[in-house]
Design an enzyme around this catalytic site. Sequence first.
Site, PDB file in Angstrom:
ATOM      1  N   GLU A 483       0.800  -1.225   0.000  1.00  0.00           N
ATOM      2  CA  GLU A 483       0.000   0.000   0.000  1.00  0.00           C
ATOM      3  C   GLU A 483       0.834   1.276   0.000  1.00  0.00           C
ATOM      4  O   GLU A 483       0.303   2.371   0.207  1.00  0.00           O
ATOM      5  CB  GLU A 483      -0.994  -0.004   1.180  1.00  0.00           C
ATOM      6  N   GLU A 549      -6.675  -7.004  -2.066  1.00  0.00           N
ATOM      7  CA  GLU A 549      -7.099  -7.462  -0.744  1.00  0.00           C
ATOM      8  C   GLU A 549      -8.618  -7.345  -0.633  1.00  0.00           C
ATOM      9  O   GLU A 549      -9.156  -6.248  -0.593  1.00  0.00           O
ATOM     10  CB  GLU A 549      -6.458  -6.629   0.373  1.00  0.00           C
TER      11      GLU A 549
END
Length: 878
Positions: A483, A549
């Site tokens: 991320e 995710e």
Amino acid sequence: MKRTNLSLLYSVITLFFIQLSNAQETYELNTDWYCNPIKKTKADGYEVSQTDYNLKKWMPATVPGTVLTTLLNNEEIPDPFYGMNNEKIKDIYETGREYYTYWFAKDFNETAKKGEEVWLTFRGINYSVAIFINGKKVNETPYKGMYLRKTFNITNFLNSNGKNRLAVLVHPVDEVGNPNGGQGGDGTIAKNVSSQYVAGWDWIQPIRDRNTGIWDKVLIEKTGAVNVKNPHIVTLVKGERMPGADQEPATLKVSAELENVSSKAVTGILQYQLNGSTIAKEVTLQPNTTTEVDLKDFQMENPKLWWPNGYGAQNLYDINITFTANGKTSDTEPVRFGVREIQTYWNEHTRSKEIAVNGQKIFIKGGNWIMSDAMLRLSKERYDAEIRYHKDMNLNLIRIWGGSLTERPEFYEACDKYGLLVIQDFWISGDCNGRWLDPMKKEDQWARRQYPEDHELFITSAEDMVKMIRNHASLAIWCGGNEITPPADILHAIKDDILPRLDGTRWFIDYSNSDDMSYNFKGGNGDGPYGIQDVSVFWEERTWPFNSEVGSVGTGDAVSLKRFLPKKNQVIPSEIEGTEKVKDEAWTYHKYIDYNNAMDVYGKPTDMEDFANKAQLVNYDQYRALMEGFSAHMWDWYTGMIIWKTQNPWTALRGQMYDYYLDPNACLYGTRKGSEPVHAMYNPVKGDIMIVNNTFEPQHDMMLRITSYDMEGNEKLLTQVFCYIEKSSVRLIMNLEKKINELAKENGTFLSVQLLDTDQEIISDNFYWIPNAEGQHSGLQTMKKATLKATAKKTNDTTITLTLKNEGKQTVAFFNRVSLLDNKTGERVLPTFYSDNYVSLVPGATKTITMEYDALNTIAPSIEISGWNTKLQHITIK
């Protein structure tokens, strides 16, 4: 080449297989280690490493392993994965680093004959070390970094009598971090080049020693004057290939580093043999140098290709890359590889990356992976079992999350074997490395953005890890971090130097939810959600076109829960309003995610066992819907998705398909069902019946059969029709919303959706339980009991075949869990691999389930069967 050199080349090739007495010898130092805390060790490394220094009062040590693992194995601490025991163990933030600073010592026998060199390799130490052998210091320069391999030439350190002692002083990470409950604690753990999860995360409690220790293999290798290092295999597979077919040639490119440690130039032959051919090159190596040597490209005729799981075989080749000089083998490096090529494209329609293997596009169905064990108790056997579970779920990719580690070669060997592509993150996370404002962090975003403190160490470690795993067929993608990208200088070093120079064949993603992977059309973080969802979300609400995710719940059944929850904590978890916590402290401590009211439709749970059983119904439904919903929009909305997450490295209560003890729950079988290569499915929102084809070939003349069963077991054939589907596609066949809603209106109904081939063999067998008009499973709550007839027999040394039959005029035998037990203990034997589980049988139906357990001959096997409306029974094995 001169005639004399040609003679040398051919003579060396002739001798290639008869020089066994000169071949390389490699072995692991993994037994009879001892350790002692630095506080209790008055001697220094020069003294400790002498063979006459007394180790009798030292504690047996686990190597590979961590300090905490050694303490646990010596019963100095309680099991930190059980109940609240982790709270009883001193945390390094409170004790200081010295508390977990330990000496490790190992006696070993080794000598070096004339012309031999002896090498000591550490494949992973956390975090900084001083190394001594026989009263001498080995590493005159600092050696630190969790991910940095290090090899030392110890020839001149060895005693002439062959009796030697290795002593290693291991210091914890420089910045241990405050485990204050944040993601990665206060974030300062990321100042090190090491795992970030050890300071705690939303799925794990802190690891008290931060995994200090010699956590990976310690190896001794013997060679001649020239050591073959870091071989590199590249396979080029041009065009669009098909599994199982005769193949056009593929190109094999092979190189290796040759280190000449002698004071003289050495001339010899670097070579390997494959498919009856010898590929060789004569080279001259200057004294005390390391030289990278490229061998001539080899054209492999009709190669056996490697394919991802579900698409073809995982063919692998073995070669030995050998350097010989003066008719003797100096060193040999064995390499196993698969012939395949990874391609990536930008899909303009979905606005996301699309992955192809050998020219064929692959719809990605993946799982996120942390690591096998949070205390780094890693093993080839456990890796193999966990990756096999991912294969059994019909997944084709695993992403290794950036707050963890570069996975070990044994992990990649299992992925090569079972066909799981891998995304390997580097060691960065948005939480610790400054993506967001975070009141739990000690330093601001500007400071955290520059973590780790030693950028050069990160870059050096990254280069070394690329060399370690780059030959694996399964490794498909590199990722800068979780991320967030690494700091700019690290990013550019990886992206513009290390990967082009040392690999150059794989896609690099700057970070895990980068626009380069999946266009962020929704704004915000983009990944997730991670908890319980209405199944309509998976079918109807569009998320990122390649979601890195996305997931749901994952609590195990009662047997699983009782393994780590003390009796007083074996309760139904009830939520503390306005928080993510529940009233029982152990459930909160093990990171339980609330199921909200998802179980209430089956009737409110009455105790923990009832709660856990009903959780399995939810688990199955959630993950089947997730896989089916994404598959329903393949190549339209999506090019892939990756479940967060498919496994847990400790006894957590969220995001897992099997528990820490390798016991599968219903998530695994719901995922398996929804991910079938050729699959028929029902959209519970619109009532659509669809088929999905994840293979490279069109499927013709399949019979689609849709049947409903009421709560008494009465059957109604809704339709039976021939259909076909093109390769790698999804197709809407019909809508049955009106019919199904009418049948389910009062008490709900069961729906069987099957595909049969031309031999009337079942290709896909999908079974749904549909709620009534109010969304309640009222009929399930009043179902009559059904009787299952079961027989089992042992078919070979590892396999048992179980046959289940629902005989006579009765209702559906619903949602039956099958477990292999050992009669000696009454416990489940783990890991056991089931061809199917949590199965339902309609009246008159027969199902065959195979179960495999490697150590079957060591147990007295029996089978336990428990179901929603069937009595508990135990079957003896014939």
